[in-house]
Design a protein around this motif. Structure first.
Motif, PDB file in Angstrom:
ATOM      1  N   CYS A  57      -4.554 -54.238  -7.644  1.00 59.68           N
ATOM      2  CA  CYS A  57      -5.844 -53.770  -7.158  1.00 59.68           C
ATOM      3  C   CYS A  57      -6.879 -54.854  -7.401  1.00 59.68           C
ATOM      4  N   ALA A  58      -7.442 -55.350  -6.315  1.00 56.68           N
ATOM      5  CA  ALA A  58      -8.484 -56.369  -6.410  1.00 56.68           C
ATOM      6  C   ALA A  58      -9.831 -55.719  -6.139  1.00 56.68           C
ATOM      7  N   ALA A  59     -10.767 -55.914  -7.040  1.00 58.37           N
ATOM      8  CA  ALA A  59     -12.093 -55.312  -6.920  1.00 58.37           C
ATOM      9  C   ALA A  59     -13.128 -56.377  -6.601  1.00 58.37           C
ATOM     10  N   SER A  60     -14.075 -56.004  -5.759  1.00 58.86           N
ATOM     11  CA  SER A  60     -15.163 -56.924  -5.431  1.00 58.86           C
ATOM     12  C   SER A  60     -16.414 -56.125  -5.112  1.00 58.86           C
ATOM     13  N   GLY A  61     -17.525 -56.820  -5.052  1.00 56.55           N
ATOM     14  CA  GLY A  61     -18.784 -56.167  -4.741  1.00 56.55           C
ATOM     15  C   GLY A  61     -19.539 -55.750  -5.983  1.00 56.55           C
ATOM     16  N   ARG A  62     -20.659 -55.138  -5.777  1.00 56.84           N
ATOM     17  CA  ARG A  62     -21.493 -54.700  -6.880  1.00 56.84           C
ATOM     18  C   ARG A  62     -21.887 -53.247  -6.662  1.00 56.84           C
ATOM     19  N   PRO A  63     -21.680 -52.407  -7.662  1.00 56.27           N
ATOM     20  CA  PRO A  63     -22.033 -50.991  -7.509  1.00 56.27           C
ATOM     21  C   PRO A  63     -23.521 -50.809  -7.216  1.00 56.27           C
ATOM     22  N   VAL A  64     -23.848 -49.758  -6.497  1.00 55.62           N
ATOM     23  CA  VAL A  64     -25.245 -49.472  -6.173  1.00 55.62           C
ATOM     24  C   VAL A  64     -26.038 -49.127  -7.425  1.00 55.62           C
ATOM     25  N   SER A  65     -25.320 -48.755  -8.491  1.00 57.26           N
ATOM     26  CA  SER A  65     -25.987 -48.441  -9.751  1.00 57.26           C
ATOM     27  C   SER A  65     -26.632 -49.679 -10.363  1.00 57.26           C
TER      28      SER A  65
END
Length: 121
Positions: A21-29
């Motif tokens: 599982c590759a994660a990217s981006g930034r949470p809206v929090s």
């Protein structure tokens, strides 16, 4: 946040697969991805989605559902930060769609798309 799961496939009972599982981006929090634990869930045919494994955000604790203890191992790839689920001694009842997710307080927050695991007898 984008969670990209991969590694599913068809395997005979007793075989192994490794999901990633590759994660990217930034949470809206506004918090970073490092704020969250990383989970794997699965949905077996005719059943509800269920928790499989969790890796704490610090990487120093892992938890598993009873049915996979001793067979599955969750870990983080230090080079890529991907979270892997090594699945050994697979059984036909492990067949299902596997999803990765971020979680906080044991509750899933962000979901990825699923990857299908099929274990033949």
């Amino acid at each position: 946040v984008q969670l990209q799961a991969s590694g599913g496939g068809l395997v005979q009972a007793g075989g192994s697969l490794r999901l990633s599982c590759a994660a990217s981006g930034r949470p809206v929090s506004g918090r970073s991805l490092g704020h969250y634990d990383m989970d794997w869930y699965r949905q077996r045919p005719g059943k509800e989605r269920e928790f499989v494994a969790r890796l704490s955000r610090t990487g120093n604790r892992s938890d598993y559902t009873d049915s996979v203890k001793g067979r599955f191992a969750i870990s983080r790839d230090s080079a890529t930060s991907a979270v892997n689920l090594q699945m050994n001694n697979l059984k036909p009842e492990d067949t299902g769609v596997y999803y990765c997710a971020t979680s906080y307080g044991r509750r899933p927050v962000h979901w990825g798309q699923g990857t299908l695991v099929t274990v033949s007898s």
